[in-house]
Design a protein around this motif. Structure first.
Motif, mmCIF file in Angstrom:
data_model
loop_
_atom_site.group_PDB
_atom_site.id
_atom_site.type_symbol
_atom_site.label_atom_id
_atom_site.label_comp_id
_atom_site.label_asym_id
_atom_site.label_seq_id
_atom_site.Cartn_x
_atom_site.Cartn_y
_atom_site.Cartn_z
ATOM 1 N N ARG A 39 20.024 18.510 5.230
ATOM 2 C CA ARG A 39 20.477 17.123 5.391
ATOM 3 C C ARG A 39 21.176 16.983 6.728
ATOM 4 N NH1 ARG A 39 25.921 16.907 4.964
ATOM 5 N NH2 ARG A 39 27.042 18.414 3.663
ATOM 6 N N PRO A 40 21.418 15.746 7.166
ATOM 7 C CA PRO A 40 22.182 15.546 8.405
ATOM 8 C C PRO A 40 23.634 15.958 8.228
ATOM 9 C CG PRO A 40 20.973 13.553 7.752
ATOM 10 C CD PRO A 40 20.940 14.480 6.590
ATOM 11 N N TYR A 41 24.326 16.100 9.359
ATOM 12 C CA TYR A 41 25.780 16.268 9.347
ATOM 13 C C TYR A 41 26.364 14.895 9.056
ATOM 14 C CZ TYR A 41 30.360 18.086 10.706
ATOM 15 O OH TYR A 41 31.668 18.505 10.701
ATOM 16 N N VAL A 42 27.181 14.785 8.019
ATOM 17 C CA VAL A 42 27.652 13.483 7.529
ATOM 18 C C VAL A 42 29.155 13.363 7.686
ATOM 19 C CG1 VAL A 42 27.815 11.974 5.511
ATOM 20 C CG2 VAL A 42 25.760 13.358 5.868
ATOM 21 N N PHE A 43 29.586 12.258 8.270
ATOM 22 C CA PHE A 43 31.022 11.986 8.278
ATOM 23 C C PHE A 43 31.296 10.522 7.987
ATOM 24 C CE2 PHE A 43 29.433 12.248 12.572
ATOM 25 C CZ PHE A 43 29.923 11.129 13.231
ATOM 26 N N ILE A 44 32.383 10.324 7.255
ATOM 27 C CA ILE A 44 32.844 8.986 6.874
ATOM 28 C C ILE A 44 33.889 8.538 7.881
ATOM 29 C CG2 ILE A 44 34.201 7.701 5.158
ATOM 30 C CD1 ILE A 44 32.924 9.486 3.007
ATOM 31 N N ASN A 45 33.793 7.293 8.313
ATOM 32 C CA ASN A 45 34.838 6.712 9.148
ATOM 33 C C ASN A 45 35.295 5.418 8.497
ATOM 34 O OD1 ASN A 45 36.269 6.602 11.948
ATOM 35 N ND2 ASN A 45 35.467 4.546 11.617
ATOM 36 N N SER A 46 36.615 5.255 8.377
ATOM 37 C CA SER A 46 37.133 4.049 7.748
ATOM 38 C C SER A 46 38.523 3.738 8.267
ATOM 39 C CB SER A 46 37.185 4.223 6.224
ATOM 40 O OG SER A 46 37.603 3.033 5.592
ATOM 41 N N ALA A 47 38.860 2.463 8.244
ATOM 42 C CA ALA A 47 40.231 2.030 8.538
ATOM 43 C C ALA A 47 40.858 1.550 7.234
ATOM 44 C CB ALA A 47 40.227 0.898 9.570
ATOM 45 N N MET A 48 42.106 1.922 7.011
ATOM 46 C CA MET A 48 42.790 1.476 5.795
ATOM 47 C C MET A 48 44.223 1.121 6.113
ATOM 48 S SD MET A 48 43.199 5.061 3.695
ATOM 49 C CE MET A 48 44.227 6.411 4.281
ATOM 50 N N SER A 49 44.789 0.322 5.240
ATOM 51 C CA SER A 49 46.181 -0.089 5.413
ATOM 52 C C SER A 49 47.112 1.079 5.081
ATOM 53 C CB SER A 49 46.490 -1.275 4.495
ATOM 54 O OG SER A 49 46.324 -0.898 3.136
ATOM 55 N N ALA A 50 48.386 0.888 5.332
ATOM 56 C CA ALA A 50 49.361 1.945 5.053
ATOM 57 C C ALA A 50 49.424 2.274 3.569
ATOM 58 C CB ALA A 50 50.739 1.534 5.563
ATOM 59 N N ASP A 51 48.995 1.327 2.719
ATOM 60 C CA ASP A 51 48.965 1.585 1.283
ATOM 61 C C ASP A 51 47.554 1.939 0.790
ATOM 62 O OD1 ASP A 51 48.320 -1.085 1.910
ATOM 63 O OD2 ASP A 51 48.735 -1.777 -0.109
ATOM 64 N N GLY A 52 46.675 2.312 1.715
ATOM 65 C CA GLY A 52 45.389 2.879 1.320
ATOM 66 C C GLY A 52 44.277 1.905 1.019
ATOM 67 N N LYS A 57 16.756 13.377 7.298
ATOM 68 C CA LYS A 57 16.648 14.591 8.114
ATOM 69 C C LYS A 57 15.218 14.775 8.586
ATOM 70 C CE LYS A 57 18.159 18.671 9.624
ATOM 71 N NZ LYS A 57 19.238 18.856 10.615
ATOM 72 N N ASP A 58 14.262 14.506 7.693
ATOM 73 C CA ASP A 58 12.846 14.626 8.053
ATOM 74 C C ASP A 58 12.462 13.631 9.146
ATOM 75 O OD1 ASP A 58 12.557 16.628 6.177
ATOM 76 O OD2 ASP A 58 11.704 15.308 4.642
ATOM 77 N N LYS A 59 13.179 12.513 9.208
ATOM 78 C CA LYS A 59 12.910 11.488 10.217
ATOM 79 C C LYS A 59 13.600 11.797 11.548
ATOM 80 C CE LYS A 59 13.045 7.146 8.992
ATOM 81 N NZ LYS A 59 11.651 6.724 9.267
ATOM 82 N N GLY A 60 14.299 12.926 11.614
ATOM 83 C CA GLY A 60 14.942 13.324 12.855
ATOM 84 C C GLY A 60 16.412 12.984 12.941
ATOM 85 N N VAL A 61 17.005 12.517 11.835
ATOM 86 C CA VAL A 61 18.431 12.194 11.824
ATOM 87 C C VAL A 61 19.230 13.475 11.620
ATOM 88 C CG1 VAL A 61 20.266 10.934 10.626
ATOM 89 C CG2 VAL A 61 18.025 9.857 10.958
ATOM 90 N N LYS A 62 19.959 13.872 12.644
ATOM 91 C CA LYS A 62 20.771 15.087 12.564
ATOM 92 C C LYS A 62 22.231 14.785 12.265
ATOM 93 C CE LYS A 62 17.816 17.562 15.843
ATOM 94 N NZ LYS A 62 17.754 18.240 17.166
ATOM 95 N N SER A 63 22.689 13.580 12.628
ATOM 96 C CA SER A 63 24.087 13.197 12.393
ATOM 97 C C SER A 63 24.126 11.784 11.826
ATOM 98 C CB SER A 63 24.892 13.268 13.685
ATOM 99 O OG SER A 63 24.269 12.508 14.715
ATOM 100 N N LEU A 64 24.958 11.573 10.807
ATOM 101 C CA LEU A 64 25.007 10.313 10.078
ATOM 102 C C LEU A 64 26.453 9.852 9.915
ATOM 103 C CD1 LEU A 64 23.642 8.112 8.258
ATOM 104 C CD2 LEU A 64 23.932 9.721 6.356
ATOM 105 N N LEU A 65 26.736 8.657 10.389
ATOM 106 C CA LEU A 65 28.060 8.047 10.236
ATOM 107 C C LEU A 65 28.027 7.078 9.068
ATOM 108 C CD1 LEU A 65 30.927 7.200 11.176
ATOM 109 C CD2 LEU A 65 29.820 5.665 12.818
ATOM 110 N N VAL A 66 28.935 7.241 8.116
ATOM 111 C CA VAL A 66 29.025 6.367 6.947
ATOM 112 C C VAL A 66 30.222 5.441 7.127
ATOM 113 C CG1 VAL A 66 29.283 6.262 4.438
ATOM 114 C CG2 VAL A 66 27.993 8.138 5.486
ATOM 115 N N GLU A 67 29.965 4.141 7.027
ATOM 116 C CA GLU A 67 31.033 3.150 7.206
ATOM 117 C C GLU A 67 31.301 2.354 5.932
ATOM 118 O OE1 GLU A 67 31.504 2.282 11.842
ATOM 119 O OE2 GLU A 67 30.076 0.928 10.873
ATOM 120 N N GLY A 68 31.206 3.021 4.797
ATOM 121 C CA GLY A 68 31.588 2.402 3.529
ATOM 122 C C GLY A 68 30.420 1.792 2.791
ATOM 123 N N GLY A 69 30.808 1.211 1.687
ATOM 124 C CA GLY A 69 32.152 1.009 1.203
ATOM 125 C C GLY A 69 32.642 2.110 0.282
ATOM 126 N N ALA A 70 33.660 1.726 -0.501
ATOM 127 C CA ALA A 70 34.384 2.680 -1.320
ATOM 128 C C ALA A 70 33.506 3.357 -2.366
ATOM 129 C CB ALA A 70 35.557 1.978 -1.998
#
Length: 221
Positions: free
Chosen positions: A2-15, A142-155
């Motif tokens: 599978r691709p290398y996967v990372f989640i990126n998100s912004a949240m408030s101080a209370d999550g 991954k088969d389509k050539g995606v090596k890195s994947l950024l996930v932007e939500g949701g929860a």
């Protein structure tokens, strides 16, 4: 594989990543938005769940003209492949995410008329019976050539990926606001875990504007 996967998100101080109305709210400042744009410029694909599409109608494209130009000079598309996880094909045909280099991942339970309305606007990939099989989807990407994947939500998508052991890193920007609300979405919702919790290793903490960026590596299952 599978691709290398990372989640990126912004949240408030209370999550919270949004309000109880589940509409987009500004949490990050301009400095962090530039960081996210640069992050997006370095990946092969960006992925969101259909709930994010319905709530925020994101484009998922790179904003910086310079970053787009650099990608094109490298022989890549101006923005990464845009992927929507949408088991029942609920993405509106007018959604901003649609168009060239867009992909809708759906399941066999999706109504045919909805798929027909979308297949001229995006590539349709059927992976799963009643809902999208995320592990299979990542394999297909991954088969389509995606090596890195950024996930932007949701929860809900965040939880599904993490609970299946399909995430490598998490970036969370914690802003200087309180949102509140027991029904407001957090970074990870879904069914939740009662044991065998997802464990993280802290990699970095740094201040950006009035908030802090926390980078975690997910401990292998």
């Amino acid at each position: 594989m599978r691709p290398y996967v990372f989640i990126n998100s912004a949240m408030s101080a209370d999550g919270k990543i949004s309000t109880v109305a589940r509409k987009q709210v500004r949490i990050s400042g301009e400095d962090d938005l530039r960081r996210v744009d640069a992050l997006k410029a370095n990946v092969d694909a960006v992925m969101v769940g259909v709930g994010t599409v319905l709530a925020d109608d994101p484009k998922l494209t790179i904003k910086s003209v310079g970053l787009k130009r650099t990608r094109v000079d490298q022989g890549r598309t101006a923005s990464p492949l845009r992927v929507v996880v949408d088991s029942r094909a609920r993405t509106p045909p007018t959604a901003a995410v649609l168009g060239p280099n867009a992909l809708i991942a759906t399941s066999r339970q999706a109504p045919c008329h909805r798929i027909e309305a979308l297949e001229t606007k995006a590539e349709i990939l059927v992976v799963g019976e009643r809902k999208v099989d995320l592990a299979a989807l990542l394999g297909r990407l991954k088969d389509k050539g995606v090596k890195s994947l950024l996930v932007e939500g949701g929860a809900t998508l965040n939880f599904a990926l993490l609970s299946l052991g399909l995430v490598d890193e998490i970036y969370t920007y914690v802003g200087n606001i309180i949102i509140g609300g027991s029904a407001a979405p957090t970074l990870v919702d879904g069914e939740g875990l009662t044991n065998d919790f997802v464990k993280l290793n802290l990699q970095e903490i740094r201040q950006i504007g009035d908030g802090v960026l926390i980078k975690w590596r997910v401990v292998s299952f």
